[in-house]
Design a protein around this motif. Structure first.
Motif, PDB file in Angstrom:
ATOM      1  N   GLY A   1      44.524  45.148  43.697  1.00  8.18           N
ATOM      2  CA  GLY A   1      43.544  44.078  43.604  1.00  8.18           C
ATOM      3  C   GLY A   1      43.509  43.358  44.947  1.00  8.18           C
ATOM      4  O   GLY A   1      43.493  44.001  46.005  1.00  8.18           O
ATOM      5  N   GLY A   2      43.553  42.018  44.880  1.00  6.36           N
ATOM      6  CA  GLY A   2      43.446  41.232  46.104  1.00  6.36           C
ATOM      7  C   GLY A   2      44.770  40.671  46.583  1.00  6.36           C
ATOM      8  O   GLY A   2      45.623  41.398  47.097  1.00  6.36           O
ATOM      9  N   VAL A   3      44.960  39.364  46.358  1.00  2.83           N
ATOM     10  CA  VAL A   3      46.065  38.645  47.003  1.00  2.83           C
ATOM     11  C   VAL A   3      47.444  39.178  46.612  1.00  2.83           C
ATOM     12  O   VAL A   3      48.305  39.395  47.477  1.00  2.83           O
ATOM     13  CB  VAL A   3      45.968  37.131  46.678  1.00  2.83           C
ATOM     14  CG1 VAL A   3      47.102  36.374  47.338  1.00  2.83           C
ATOM     15  CG2 VAL A   3      44.626  36.572  47.142  1.00  2.83           C
TER      16      VAL A   3
ATOM     17  N   GLY B   1      41.528  50.530  46.244  1.00  5.04           N
ATOM     18  CA  GLY B   1      41.124  49.136  46.077  1.00  5.04           C
ATOM     19  C   GLY B   1      40.130  48.926  44.948  1.00  5.04           C
ATOM     20  O   GLY B   1      39.235  49.747  44.727  1.00  5.04           O
ATOM     21  N   ASN B   2      40.289  47.796  44.273  1.00  8.50           N
ATOM     22  CA  ASN B   2      39.365  47.398  43.206  1.00  8.50           C
ATOM     23  C   ASN B   2      38.027  46.955  43.804  1.00  8.50           C
ATOM     24  O   ASN B   2      37.992  46.115  44.697  1.00  8.50           O
ATOM     25  CB  ASN B   2      39.980  46.234  42.423  1.00  8.50           C
ATOM     26  CG  ASN B   2      39.005  45.628  41.434  1.00  8.50           C
ATOM     27  OD1 ASN B   2      38.246  46.346  40.776  1.00  8.50           O
ATOM     28  ND2 ASN B   2      39.026  44.304  41.326  1.00  8.50           N
ATOM     29  N   THR B   3      36.936  47.509  43.285  1.00  4.53           N
ATOM     30  CA  THR B   3      35.611  47.065  43.731  1.00  4.53           C
ATOM     31  C   THR B   3      34.812  46.441  42.583  1.00  4.53           C
ATOM     32  O   THR B   3      33.633  46.146  42.740  1.00  4.53           O
ATOM     33  CB  THR B   3      34.794  48.224  44.343  1.00  4.53           C
ATOM     34  OG1 THR B   3      34.667  49.271  43.365  1.00  4.53           O
ATOM     35  CG2 THR B   3      35.477  48.772  45.582  1.00  4.53           C
ATOM     36  N   GLY B   4      35.476  46.251  41.430  1.00  7.77           N
ATOM     37  CA  GLY B   4      34.784  45.615  40.298  1.00  7.77           C
ATOM     38  C   GLY B   4      34.426  44.166  40.569  1.00  7.77           C
ATOM     39  O   GLY B   4      33.544  43.602  39.918  1.00  7.77           O
ATOM     40  N   ASP B   5      35.110  43.538  41.535  1.00  2.50           N
ATOM     41  CA  ASP B   5      34.824  42.141  41.901  1.00  2.50           C
ATOM     42  C   ASP B   5      33.690  42.045  42.914  1.00  2.50           C
ATOM     43  O   ASP B   5      33.312  40.943  43.312  1.00  2.50           O
ATOM     44  CB  ASP B   5      36.046  41.491  42.578  1.00  2.50           C
ATOM     45  CG  ASP B   5      37.238  41.329  41.656  1.00  2.50           C
ATOM     46  OD1 ASP B   5      37.200  41.850  40.538  1.00  2.50           O
ATOM     47  OD2 ASP B   5      38.215  40.689  42.085  1.00  2.50           O
ATOM     48  N   ASP B   6      33.197  43.188  43.398  1.00  2.15           N
ATOM     49  CA  ASP B   6      32.153  43.151  44.431  1.00  2.15           C
ATOM     50  C   ASP B   6      30.912  42.436  43.908  1.00  2.15           C
ATOM     51  O   ASP B   6      30.570  42.525  42.728  1.00  2.15           O
ATOM     52  CB  ASP B   6      31.763  44.575  44.861  1.00  2.15           C
ATOM     53  CG  ASP B   6      32.836  45.230  45.723  1.00  2.15           C
ATOM     54  OD1 ASP B   6      33.992  44.782  45.673  1.00  2.15           O
ATOM     55  OD2 ASP B   6      32.512  46.204  46.430  1.00  2.15           O
TER      56      ASP B   6
ATOM     57  N   PRO C   1      35.505  41.475  47.864  1.00 10.08           N
ATOM     58  CA  PRO C   1      36.612  40.539  48.075  1.00 10.08           C
ATOM     59  C   PRO C   1      37.995  41.202  48.104  1.00 10.08           C
ATOM     60  O   PRO C   1      38.826  40.845  48.948  1.00 10.08           O
ATOM     61  CB  PRO C   1      36.496  39.575  46.885  1.00 10.08           C
ATOM     62  CG  PRO C   1      35.090  39.709  46.406  1.00 10.08           C
ATOM     63  CD  PRO C   1      34.682  41.117  46.698  1.00 10.08           C
ATOM     64  N   ASP C   2      38.228  42.150  47.198  1.00 10.24           N
ATOM     65  CA  ASP C   2      39.578  42.722  47.151  1.00 10.24           C
ATOM     66  C   ASP C   2      39.848  43.651  48.335  1.00 10.24           C
ATOM     67  O   ASP C   2      40.934  43.613  48.930  1.00 10.24           O
ATOM     68  CB  ASP C   2      39.813  43.435  45.811  1.00 10.24           C
ATOM     69  CG  ASP C   2      40.056  42.434  44.672  1.00 10.24           C
ATOM     70  OD1 ASP C   2      40.105  41.221  44.940  1.00 10.24           O
ATOM     71  OD2 ASP C   2      40.206  42.872  43.515  1.00 10.24           O
ATOM     72  N   LEU C   3      38.868  44.472  48.695  1.00  8.77           N
ATOM     73  CA  LEU C   3      39.060  45.337  49.875  1.00  8.77           C
ATOM     74  C   LEU C   3      39.325  44.477  51.111  1.00  8.77           C
ATOM     75  O   LEU C   3      40.202  44.791  51.924  1.00  8.77           O
ATOM     76  CB  LEU C   3      37.821  46.210  50.118  1.00  8.77           C
ATOM     77  CG  LEU C   3      37.508  47.285  49.080  1.00  8.77           C
ATOM     78  CD1 LEU C   3      36.211  48.013  49.454  1.00  8.77           C
ATOM     79  CD2 LEU C   3      38.651  48.289  48.938  1.00  8.77           C
TER      80      LEU C   3
ATOM     81  N   VAL D   1      41.610  42.637  35.395  1.00  7.76           N
ATOM     82  CA  VAL D   1      40.414  42.717  36.237  1.00  7.76           C
ATOM     83  C   VAL D   1      40.685  43.293  37.629  1.00  7.76           C
ATOM     84  O   VAL D   1      39.762  43.429  38.431  1.00  7.76           O
ATOM     85  CB  VAL D   1      39.708  41.348  36.357  1.00  7.76           C
ATOM     86  CG1 VAL D   1      39.180  40.910  34.990  1.00  7.76           C
ATOM     87  CG2 VAL D   1      40.632  40.294  36.936  1.00  7.76           C
ATOM     88  N   SER D   2      41.939  43.635  37.941  1.00 12.36           N
ATOM     89  CA  SER D   2      42.207  44.366  39.188  1.00 12.36           C
ATOM     90  C   SER D   2      42.633  45.793  38.832  1.00 12.36           C
ATOM     91  O   SER D   2      41.897  46.745  39.049  1.00 12.36           O
ATOM     92  CB  SER D   2      43.287  43.673  40.019  1.00 12.36           C
ATOM     93  OG  SER D   2      42.825  42.439  40.534  1.00 12.36           O
ATOM     94  N   ILE D   3      43.829  45.938  38.246  1.00 17.31           N
ATOM     95  CA  ILE D   3      44.316  47.277  37.895  1.00 17.31           C
ATOM     96  C   ILE D   3      43.485  47.885  36.762  1.00 17.31           C
ATOM     97  O   ILE D   3      43.144  49.080  36.791  1.00 17.31           O
ATOM     98  CB  ILE D   3      45.807  47.224  37.472  1.00 17.31           C
ATOM     99  CG1 ILE D   3      46.668  46.605  38.582  1.00 17.31           C
ATOM    100  CG2 ILE D   3      46.309  48.618  37.102  1.00 17.31           C
ATOM    101  CD1 ILE D   3      46.845  47.433  39.815  1.00 17.31           C
TER     102      ILE D   3
END
Ligand code: GDP
Ligand code: CA
Length: 329
Positions: A8-10, A32-37, A47-49, A216-218
């Motif tokens: 995910g991100g942080v 990387g997760n792109t579901g938050d794009d 954001p996560d990338l 929402v990340s993994i």
């Protein structure tokens, strides 16, 4: 050694920094997760990338955990002067350059994976950073009721007692304060893993799951067709993002609640299940998870899990890798 990390991100970015420091010779591939794009002002924001790229490339705003160090908000305030929204998503001027460059390459027809490679040529994150897919996948949040939306001052998308919003709107604008009843990873089933993703899983010696948001990340990455199945065939060790019954930062508890999963180290491991997870690191205060009957088949080890310093983070990465290598045999 080849290590593959769904991220995910942080939480992921900080773990990866520790892993790189601890195993400098390893070949690390990040999925990387792109579901938050999200598309904002016509710009494709990932954001996560970017959090992974900036953190490993030395450009991150350390305090915030995301965005560029020393950034300003001139463009955003000019947009606000036009009344152009949304005003709830922070985009710094330096960061906008990344999104402009990404969007122009995407518009020229390059897939997101190729675009990410180009962006990483500047940042040199020291890992191979792959988006989970080149296809569009968007995480949407199912809200409990129109009432919840009204309280949050958000327009109703459709009536009938439930409504859906983009993940960022729920997370950033509503601060996850409106109860969610589920998540929809729109497009995930039809999406193909990006080039190199399934290979990076198959060819990895071990898969390490950083302390990223399990839902929402993994969860998004695992929803892309073929990824979870490929991981189940490998030795997978995860790090709990939940310590003492609460997320260390963020609102992962709100995501878990929507799925009826207990916000505990044991709850998250049981949610992933022994089919996926071989080993699970929990914080010392959660060491009772080792005896939880629902975790039968998962080797649980308790170590300090706060990424409070580079040394502490490297020790967590070392513990995850050691457990994975032991279980890998
Ligand atoms: P996001 O996309 O920016 O939300 O980042 P991730 O999904 O990668 O990570 C978010 C998760 O990281 C949250 O659920 C946090 O609880 C977890 N996290 C953050 N800092 C720490 C830490 O120091 N230790 C552990 N174990 N988890 C952490
Ligand atoms: Ca994220």
């Amino acid at each position: 050694m080849r290590i593959t990390v769904p991220a995910g991100g942080v939480g992921a970015a900080r773990f990866l920094r520790g892993l790189k420091a601890e195993v400098p010779g390893a070949e690390i591939t990040v999925i990387g997760n792109t579901g938050d794009d999200i598309t904002l002002f016509g710009l494709h924001v990932s954001p996560d990338l970017d959090t992974v790229m900036y953190t490993l490339g030395g450009g991150i705003d350390e305090e915030q955990g995301w965005g560029r160090a020393g950034d300003s908000r001139t463009v955003l305030s000019e947009l606000a002067a036009y009344g152009a929204g949304p005003g709830w998503f922070g985009l710094g001027d330096l960061d906008i350059a990344t999104h402009l460059h990404r969007t122009s390459m995407l518009s020229a027809g390059l897939p997101l994976s190729a675009v990410t490679t180009v962006l990483c040529q500047r940042w040199q994150p020291g890992v191979r950073l792959l988006p989970m897919t080149d296809d569009r996948v968007e995480t949407h949040v199912v809200l409990a009721s129109d009432e919840g939306e009204r309280r949050a001052g958000v327009g109703t998308e459709r009536g009938g007692g439930t409504s859906m919003v983009h993940f960022q709107e729920w997370w950033v604008r509503m601060g996850a304060q409106v109860p969610a009843t589920g998540f929809v990873f729109a497009g995930a089933e039809q999406a193909s893993p990006a080039p190199g993703v399934l290979e990076a899983i198959a060819e990895a010696d071990v898969i390490l799951m950083p302390p990223s948001n399990p839902v929402v990340s993994i969860g998004t990455i695992l929803a892309v067709s073929g990824i979870a199945e490929a991981m189940r065939a490998k030795t997978v060790v995860g790090v709990s993002p939940i310590i003492g019954g609460a997320p260390v930062r963020g609102m992962a508890d709100k995501c878990l609640a929507a799925l009826g999963v207990a916000a505990s180290a044991a709850g998250v491991a049981a949610h992933y299940g022994p089919g996926l997870l071989d080993g699970w690191l929990v914080d010392e205060q959660d060491k009772a998870a080792a005896d939880a009957p629902e975790l039968a088949g998962i080797t649980v080890r308790a170590v300090p899990l706060y990424m409070s310093s580079p040394a502490a983070t490297a020790a967590i990465a070392r513990a995850a890798l050691d457990l994975a290598l032991e279980l890998h045999g």
